[in-house]
Design a protein around this motif. Structure first.
Motif, PDB file in Angstrom:
ATOM      1  N   MET A   1      34.263  10.190  -7.473  1.00  0.00           N
ATOM      2  CA  MET A   1      34.779  11.279  -6.771  1.00  0.00           C
ATOM      3  C   MET A   1      33.423  11.524  -5.714  1.00  0.00           C
ATOM      4  O   MET A   1      32.449  11.421  -6.106  1.00  0.00           O
ATOM      5  N   GLN A 140      36.163  21.493  -2.390  1.00  0.00           N
ATOM      6  CA  GLN A 140      36.896  21.468  -3.293  1.00  0.00           C
ATOM      7  C   GLN A 140      37.600  22.705  -3.948  1.00  0.00           C
ATOM      8  O   GLN A 140      38.579  22.805  -4.321  1.00  0.00           O
ATOM      9  N   GLN A 219      35.217  24.430 -13.501  1.00  0.00           N
ATOM     10  CA  GLN A 219      35.567  23.328 -14.454  1.00  0.00           C
ATOM     11  C   GLN A 219      36.971  22.876 -14.631  1.00  0.00           C
ATOM     12  O   GLN A 219      37.326  21.889 -14.459  1.00  0.00           O
ATOM     13  N   LEU A 222      37.450  20.668 -11.473  1.00  0.00           N
ATOM     14  CA  LEU A 222      37.124  19.440 -11.758  1.00  0.00           C
ATOM     15  C   LEU A 222      38.216  18.476 -12.477  1.00  0.00           C
ATOM     16  O   LEU A 222      38.243  17.541 -12.263  1.00  0.00           O
ATOM     17  N   VAL A 223      38.601  19.139 -13.675  1.00  0.00           N
ATOM     18  CA  VAL A 223      39.840  18.641 -14.452  1.00  0.00           C
ATOM     19  C   VAL A 223      40.691  18.439 -13.775  1.00  0.00           C
ATOM     20  O   VAL A 223      41.401  17.177 -13.862  1.00  0.00           O
ATOM     21  N   SER A 224      41.424  19.205 -12.941  1.00  0.00           N
ATOM     22  CA  SER A 224      42.630  18.994 -12.060  1.00  0.00           C
ATOM     23  C   SER A 224      42.446  17.801 -11.274  1.00  0.00           C
ATOM     24  O   SER A 224      43.353  16.985 -10.910  1.00  0.00           O
ATOM     25  N   LEU A 225      41.067  17.729 -10.545  1.00  0.00           N
ATOM     26  CA  LEU A 225      40.875  16.786  -9.706  1.00  0.00           C
ATOM     27  C   LEU A 225      40.782  15.384 -10.175  1.00  0.00           C
ATOM     28  O   LEU A 225      41.261  14.193  -9.788  1.00  0.00           O
ATOM     29  N   GLN A 226      40.236  15.566 -11.489  1.00  0.00           N
ATOM     30  CA  GLN A 226      40.102  14.144 -12.278  1.00  0.00           C
ATOM     31  C   GLN A 226      41.488  13.710 -12.770  1.00  0.00           C
ATOM     32  O   GLN A 226      41.568  12.303 -12.898  1.00  0.00           O
ATOM     33  N   ASN A 227      42.336  14.562 -13.036  1.00  0.00           N
ATOM     34  CA  ASN A 227      43.665  13.991 -13.386  1.00  0.00           C
ATOM     35  C   ASN A 227      44.699  13.639 -12.434  1.00  0.00           C
ATOM     36  O   ASN A 227      45.801  13.048 -12.458  1.00  0.00           O
ATOM     37  N   LYS A 228      43.944  13.708 -11.125  1.00  0.00           N
ATOM     38  CA  LYS A 228      45.180  13.268 -10.034  1.00  0.00           C
ATOM     39  C   LYS A 228      45.389  11.964  -9.771  1.00  0.00           C
ATOM     40  O   LYS A 228      44.154  11.136 -10.035  1.00  0.00           O
TER      41      LYS A 228
END
Ligand code: DC
Length: 228
Positions: A1, A140, A219, A222-228
């Motif tokens: 990322m 972001q 946080q 970050l989690v929602s971007l990682q799950n994209k």
């Protein structure tokens, strides 16, 4: 990322600086205090007897100035070359001078370039007036902080006292209102909430509440971007 940028913009005394610094400390990220950069230019102008109207000379200072930050746990130092100017940039003389200087288009261009360079390679919480609208439009996470003017005046008063700078609350209130009006209506990069920024009203929040809120939002993002 890509490296993660959080922008925190808002009115004077809304808690931006302390919250941004403490949140960055908690995450081990860099805290970029862009108000301090405009203040550092204003301080150098004051020392050299340069007036804000003398755009060419102010621009020269902005181009040449070497500003750096030392973010140590619980403390934040602003340096010009190797001189620590953290307290001096907070004086009422600098505060009065900084608004017209921050309205000089070329000065903004020079400092924005420096800001982008600093944030280029590291996770950063960038705090100021135009972070989300102009400097980092693709950040972001964007936050816009505000609070009731009486609460903001009280906070600024305590902050100045803590620095040992003499202060009167009524004068601080007037100066805050004047500066917000000036910053919001100026021609170049006025203070305004980015369309995609989240509003955080800190009137009834403690610093600890604010930091918890910001860190939680980061946080979650970050989690929602990682799950994209
Ligand atoms: O956040 P501060 O009070 O230290 O900011 C000092 C001044 O600099 C304030 O009058 C607005 C201006 N400023 C700006 O125009 N753009 C920024 N990104 C940060 C501060």
């Amino acid at each position: 990322m890509e490296r993660f940028i959080v922008t925190i913009d808002g009115t004077s005394g809304s808690g931006k600086s302390t919250t941004a610094k403490k949140s960055a400390d908690r995450l081990g990220w860099f805290y970029l205090n862009t108000g301090a950069m405009y203040r550092a230019v204003a301080l150098m102008c004051l020392r050299k007897g340069i007036l804000p109207e003398d755009h060419q000379m102010v621009e020269k200072i902005a181009r040449k100035i070497n500003i750096s930050f030392q973010n140590v746990k619980d403390t934040h130092h602003v340096l010009i070359d190797n001189e620590d100017v953290s307290v001096e940039i907070k004086t009422p003389e600098v505060t009065k001078m900084v608004s017209p200087i921050a309205n000089i288009k070329e000065v903004r261009k020079i400092l924005v370039e420096k800001q982008r360079k600093i944030a280029n390679n590291q996770e950063c919480i960038c705090e100021g007036r135009d972070m989300g609208t102009v400097v980092f439009p693709d950040a972001q996470l964007k936050i816009f902080m505000d609070a009731d003017v009486d609460v903001r005046s009280e906070r600024r008063y305590k902050e100045l006292k803590a620095f040992g700078i003499p202060a009167e609350i009524d004068k601080i209130r007037d100066a805050l209102l004047k500066r917000d009006a000036y910053d919001s209506t100026r021609k170049n990069s006025p203070l305004k909430k980015a369309k995609d920024a989240i509003l955080l009203n800190t009137t009834n929040m403690s610093i600890e509440d604010e930091v918890n809120w910001v860190v939680k939002k980061i946080q979650e993002t970050l989690v929602s971007l990682q799950n994209k």
